[in-house]
Design an enzyme around this catalytic site. Structure first.
Site, PDB file in Angstrom:
ATOM      1  N   HIS A  13     100.038  28.803   4.130  1.00  0.00           N
ATOM      2  CA  HIS A  13     101.455  29.063   4.369  1.00  0.00           C
ATOM      3  C   HIS A  13     102.287  28.335   3.324  1.00  0.00           C
ATOM      4  O   HIS A  13     101.945  27.225   2.923  1.00  0.00           O
ATOM      5  CB  HIS A  13     101.882  28.556   5.753  1.00  0.00           C
ATOM      6  N   THR A  66      90.039  18.774  -0.137  1.00  0.00           N
ATOM      7  CA  THR A  66      91.347  19.132  -0.672  1.00  0.00           C
ATOM      8  C   THR A  66      91.354  19.231  -2.188  1.00  0.00           C
ATOM      9  O   THR A  66      92.273  19.807  -2.756  1.00  0.00           O
ATOM     10  CB  THR A  66      92.405  18.102  -0.246  1.00  0.00           C
ATOM     11  N   LYS A  84      78.811   8.630  -2.950  1.00  0.00           N
ATOM     12  CA  LYS A  84      77.917   8.155  -4.006  1.00  0.00           C
ATOM     13  C   LYS A  84      77.666   9.279  -5.003  1.00  0.00           C
ATOM     14  O   LYS A  84      77.843  10.446  -4.710  1.00  0.00           O
ATOM     15  CB  LYS A  84      76.611   7.622  -3.466  1.00  0.00           C
TER      16      LYS A  84
END
Length: 88
Positions: A13, A66, A84
């Site tokens: 959105h 993200t 790691k």
């Protein structure tokens, strides 16, 4: 490999204009999500638009990705962060 309940989003959105309801702003342009060879995505992971998961990388279960993840790395969390680096 892909665990159960994984969500991969290619759009979201729009919410740029705070003077307009989010319901009236529409959606952003789609952005591809790329899963490279040998990556392993844990169950219930959420992958957001425009992200690439690098070759042979692992994303821990329940993570929210993200940003793109490089190859040969282990990421987990919300937002996903490096845990790691794997041997190449």
């Amino acid at each position: 490999m892909l665990g159960s309940g994984v969500h991969i989003y290619v759009s979201n959105h729009k919410f740029d204009d705070t003077s307009i309801s989010i319901l009236k702003q529409g959606h952003s342009a789609p952005k591809s999500v790329t899963l490279k060879y040998g990556c392993w995505i844990g169950a219930n992971t959420i992958i957001l638009p425009g992200v690439t998961i690098g070759q042979n990388s692992v994303v821990g279960a329940g993570s929210v990705v993200t940003k793109s993840i490089p190859e040969n790395a282990v990421y987990a969390g919300n937002p996903a962060k490096i845990i790691k680096q794997l041997n190449r």
